[in-house]
Write an enzyme that holds these catalytic residues in place. Structure first.
Site, PDB file in Angstrom:
ATOM      1  N   GLU A 197       0.892  -1.173   0.000  1.00 46.99           N
ATOM      2  CA  GLU A 197       0.000   0.000   0.000  1.00 46.99           C
ATOM      3  C   GLU A 197       0.923   1.213   0.000  1.00 46.99           C
ATOM      4  O   GLU A 197       1.583   1.483   1.003  1.00 46.99           O
ATOM      5  CB  GLU A 197      -0.868   0.025   1.267  1.00 46.99           C
TER       6      GLU A 197
ATOM      7  N   CYS B 110      -3.108   8.660   3.508  1.00 50.39           N
ATOM      8  CA  CYS B 110      -2.857   8.080   2.186  1.00 50.39           C
ATOM      9  C   CYS B 110      -4.035   8.345   1.258  1.00 50.39           C
ATOM     10  O   CYS B 110      -3.864   8.373   0.041  1.00 50.39           O
ATOM     11  CB  CYS B 110      -2.605   6.594   2.307  1.00 50.39           C
TER      12      CYS B 110
HETATM   13  P1  NAP Z   1       8.252   4.985   4.704  1.00 46.67           P
HETATM   14  O1  NAP Z   1       9.355   5.878   5.042  1.00 46.67           O
HETATM   15  O2  NAP Z   1       8.295   4.243   3.436  1.00 46.67           O
HETATM   16  O3  NAP Z   1       8.132   3.981   5.935  1.00 46.67           O
HETATM   17  C1  NAP Z   1       7.100   3.042   6.014  1.00 46.67           C
HETATM   18  C2  NAP Z   1       7.502   1.895   6.902  1.00 46.67           C
HETATM   19  O4  NAP Z   1       8.566   1.168   6.278  1.00 46.67           O
HETATM   20  C3  NAP Z   1       8.029   2.326   8.266  1.00 46.67           C
HETATM   21  O5  NAP Z   1       7.582   1.415   9.227  1.00 46.67           O
HETATM   22  C4  NAP Z   1       9.531   2.228   8.091  1.00 46.67           C
HETATM   23  O6  NAP Z   1      10.217   2.005   9.279  1.00 46.67           O
HETATM   24  C5  NAP Z   1       9.620   1.005   7.206  1.00 46.67           C
HETATM   25  N1  NAP Z   1      10.866   0.887   6.484  1.00 46.67           N
HETATM   26  C6  NAP Z   1      11.592   1.864   5.883  1.00 46.67           C
HETATM   27  N2  NAP Z   1      12.668   1.341   5.283  1.00 46.67           N
HETATM   28  C7  NAP Z   1      12.619   0.006   5.515  1.00 46.67           C
HETATM   29  C8  NAP Z   1      13.468  -1.081   5.164  1.00 46.67           C
HETATM   30  N3  NAP Z   1      14.570  -0.907   4.430  1.00 46.67           N
HETATM   31  N4  NAP Z   1      13.140  -2.323   5.593  1.00 46.67           N
HETATM   32  C9  NAP Z   1      12.030  -2.532   6.323  1.00 46.67           C
HETATM   33  N5  NAP Z   1      11.185  -1.538   6.694  1.00 46.67           N
HETATM   34  C10 NAP Z   1      11.486  -0.276   6.283  1.00 46.67           C
HETATM   35  O7  NAP Z   1       6.849   5.748   4.700  1.00 46.67           O
HETATM   36  P2  NAP Z   1       6.270   6.739   5.816  1.00 46.67           P
HETATM   37  O8  NAP Z   1       7.041   8.006   5.726  1.00 46.67           O
HETATM   38  O9  NAP Z   1       6.134   6.060   7.133  1.00 46.67           O
HETATM   39  O10 NAP Z   1       4.802   6.954   5.278  1.00 46.67           O
HETATM   40  C11 NAP Z   1       4.460   7.933   4.326  1.00 46.67           C
HETATM   41  C12 NAP Z   1       4.132   7.297   3.019  1.00 46.67           C
HETATM   42  O11 NAP Z   1       3.264   6.205   3.219  1.00 46.67           O
HETATM   43  C13 NAP Z   1       3.415   8.228   2.082  1.00 46.67           C
HETATM   44  O12 NAP Z   1       4.050   8.155   0.848  1.00 46.67           O
HETATM   45  C14 NAP Z   1       2.005   7.656   1.989  1.00 46.67           C
HETATM   46  O13 NAP Z   1       1.406   7.826   0.752  1.00 46.67           O
HETATM   47  C15 NAP Z   1       2.206   6.238   2.282  1.00 46.67           C
HETATM   48  N6  NAP Z   1       1.022   5.668   2.897  1.00 46.67           N
HETATM   49  C16 NAP Z   1       0.263   4.832   2.174  1.00 46.67           C
HETATM   50  C17 NAP Z   1      -0.866   4.264   2.732  1.00 46.67           C
HETATM   51  C18 NAP Z   1      -1.719   3.313   1.957  1.00 46.67           C
HETATM   52  O14 NAP Z   1      -2.556   2.674   2.557  1.00 46.67           O
HETATM   53  N7  NAP Z   1      -1.549   3.193   0.664  1.00 46.67           N
HETATM   54  C19 NAP Z   1      -1.203   4.553   4.047  1.00 46.67           C
HETATM   55  C20 NAP Z   1      -0.403   5.445   4.755  1.00 46.67           C
HETATM   56  C21 NAP Z   1       0.719   5.990   4.174  1.00 46.67           C
HETATM   57  P3  NAP Z   1      11.035   3.174  10.033  1.00 46.67           P
HETATM   58  O15 NAP Z   1      10.031   4.167  10.438  1.00 46.67           O
HETATM   59  O16 NAP Z   1      11.651   2.429  11.154  1.00 46.67           O
HETATM   60  O17 NAP Z   1      12.001   3.696   9.023  1.00 46.67           O
END
Ligand code: NAP
Length: 519
Positions: free
Chosen positions: A257, A296
């Site tokens: 997602e 999102c």
């Molecule tokens: P993110 O930086 O991609 O992080 C998301 C999750 O992935 C966090 O738990 C993060 O952990 C983890 N993560 C990052 N790098 C990783 C790796 N190499 N291995 C394993 N896990 C890893 O996104 P965010 O800043 O939290 O969220 C914002 C984005 O999410 C926006 O682009 C939004 O559109 C999207 N979003 C989408 C939805 C949907 O349902 N489609 C819902 C909400 C948000 P850490 O925090 O520990 O780095």
């Protein structure tokens, strides 16, 4: 509140070592807590889920698992007030934002608890009717769905620490899969407290739920074809995870997602003095300011017929001005800061990018006037509304600004033009349309459905009942193609399939009927 957050693995709380990540209150920048997962044995964590949690959950019927999921909802709901306070302090949420996250989570758990009761006393699902496979009626086939033998790894985004945990856990546990839940580190204080509540309540069997508060270390390297990976977050992280060696080699089921540039379309039949028009204004503004636009499903692009742009611009700005921005702990404040300094920087950068192709008509990307916030403190970006000078500029359709930022895009008023512009988002979670005319709704739905996971049609006649396009309901599909990650979550019974293997079983009708009775 300042303390060290631990992970809950292999039946105990484990504090990490080495360097700790500091977590701050986004309104005051006060240090709240720190966390690390260095030293956590991730391989053991997966093994624990597979060997302890999985057999316990699998041996239960859907109805019995539903009871557990219902108890989770109740235990969390009982601590609602405390959780709201934590959400305000650790996520910069207003009280309304906090409830949206927490109640959204408990409602989803409660929904899946009921679904378990409905499915009843069975441990697997039958899919479809028996098929006769030859001229001889004794040779038949059925499809069954049985729970995988591994663990469900859930990685969540920062914006919904409560709902994100609950919406994924509800479905997996009901399907019989043990969960390893990892919140985004930056807002993990709330997720951590929820986990404490769940552990203290002693509802789930050993190994059915583990919690990683920080990085995932080598966890994903040990996934097998019996495990699943569900990720919510940015497209760039999704790309990394999809390319993981174990994920590729073992064909690990991965549900992604990711980003989405959700659009709201105003159709030309909607008159200024109408309930549909009012609904459009209310819902579009809410999508901009609820959770400071960090949803999102938030509307990023607003399509308005060319002849109506001046009027909509004026009315929308007036609507946005009713929203007080500032310290989210205050009742009167309806929009707080962004969740982290990094978020503030990313949104500011996104605003600069939009400036090249659109004119800022309300707000300028600065903090704006804030209620009870000291100068220079907190990760604030005021609501910022743009008007595109070129409606099909790639900068508008190709880059998600994850904050209180929207762009008005003038279009011809024809459904095919609206559809074309909306689909430039290259795959979205939701698009909304405001109309009362089937002549517009029908071509729009069929033209944009292939690019979207959900379509929301706002109309004056349902104005009093509409939850808006931004609310993700457990009955309805959440996910979308392309940029949105290609995933599918929730949607009632459909969501369970991700954790179940579908198998065709064929043979002698009378033998099959002994254990796969016709429904
Ligand atoms: P993110 O930086 O991609 O992080 C998301 C999750 O992935 C966090 O738990 C993060 O952990 C983890 N993560 C990052 N790098 C990783 C790796 N190499 N291995 C394993 N896990 C890893 O996104 P965010 O800043 O939290 O969220 C914002 C984005 O999410 C926006 O682009 C939004 O559109 C999207 N979003 C989408 C939805 C949907 O349902 N489609 C819902 C909400 C948000 P850490 O925090 O520990 O780095």
């Amino acid at each position: 509140m300042a303390r060290r957050l631990a992970s809950y693995v292999c039946g105990e709380w484990v504090e990490g070592k080495g360097s700790f990540v500091p977590l701050h209150n986004p309104t005051t920048e006060e240090f709240l807590a720190e966390t690390s997962t260095e030293g956590v044995d991730f391989r053991a964590c997966l093994e624990y889920a597979r060997t302890r949690g999985n057999p316990s959950l699998r041996s239960l019927t859907f109805a019995q698992r539903g009871v557990l999921v219902g108890k989770l909802a109740k235990a969390i709901h009982e601590q609602r007030e405390e959780l709201i306070e934590i959400s305000i302090a650790s996520g910069g949420n207003t009280r309304g934002d906090a409830k949206f996250d927490i109640d959204g989570g408990t409602n989803t758990l409660a929904y899946y608890a009921k679904l378990g009761e409905k499915i009843g006393d069975r441990t697997f699902l039958l899919d479809g009717e028996p098929e006769q496979l030859s001229r001889n009626p004794r040779f038949v086939g059925r499809h069954i769905q049985t729970t995988l033998l591994g663990a469900a790894v859930h990685i969540n985004a920062f914006n919904f620490p409560a709902w994100g945990f609950a919406e994924k856990a509800a479905v997996a546990i009901l399907a019989g899969m043990p969960v390893i839940s990892k919140p985004a580190t930056s807002t993990s204080v709330l997720a951590h407290r929820i986990m404490e509540i769940v552990v203290e309540a002693g509802i789930l069997p050993d190994g059915a739920l583990q919690f990683i508060c920080g990085g995932t270390g080598d966890l994903l390297d040990h996934l097998t074809c019996q495990d699943t990976l569900s990720f919510t977050g940015s497209g760039s992280t999704a790309e990394l995870l999809r390319a993981g060696k174990a994920v590729i080699q073992n064909s690990v089921r991965a549900n992604i997602e990711a980003d989405s540039l959700n659009a709201a379309v105003l159709a030309p039949d909607v008159e200024r003095e109408s309930k549909t028009y009012d609904l459009f204004l209310i819902e579009v503004q809410r999508e901009m300011t609820q959770k400071a636009g960090q949803k999102c499903t938030a509307v990023r692009r607003i399509l308005v017929p060319e002849g109506m742009v001046e009027q909509v611009q004026e009315d929308l700005i007036q609507q946005i001005r009713t929203v007080k921005v500032g310290n989210p702990a205050l009742k009167a404040v309806r929009m707080g800061p962004l969740a982290t300094k990094r978020q503030q920087e990313d949104v500011t950068e996104g605003i600069e990018r939009l400036r090249g192709v659109a004119e800022a008509i309300h707000g300028d990307g600065s903090r704006g006037d804030l209620v009870e916030v000291p100068d220079g403190v907190g990760y604030f970006v005021g609501p910022t509304l743009f008007r595109a000078s070129q409606s099909d500029a790639p900068e508008i359709h190709g880059h998600e600004v994850f904050g209180p930022v929207q762009t008005i895009l003038p279009y011809s008023g024809k459904p095919e033009d609206a559809t074309r512009l909306v689909n430039l988002g290259a795959g979205g979670l939701v698009a909304s349309l405001y109309t009362d005319k089937v002549d517009f709704a029908e071509p729009f739905v069929f033209g944009s459905a292939p690019f979207h996971g959900r379509l929301h049609i706002g109309s004056g006649k349902i104005a009093d009942h509409s939850l808006g396009s931004g609310a993700v309901l457990p009955q309805m599909l959440h996910g979308g193609p392309g940029r949105a990650g290609g995933g599918e979550e929730l949607a009632g019974l459909r969501g369970l399939s991700f954790y179940l293997q579908r198998t065709a079983v064929q043979g002698l009708k009378t033998l099959l009927e002994k254990f796969l009775p016709p429904e």
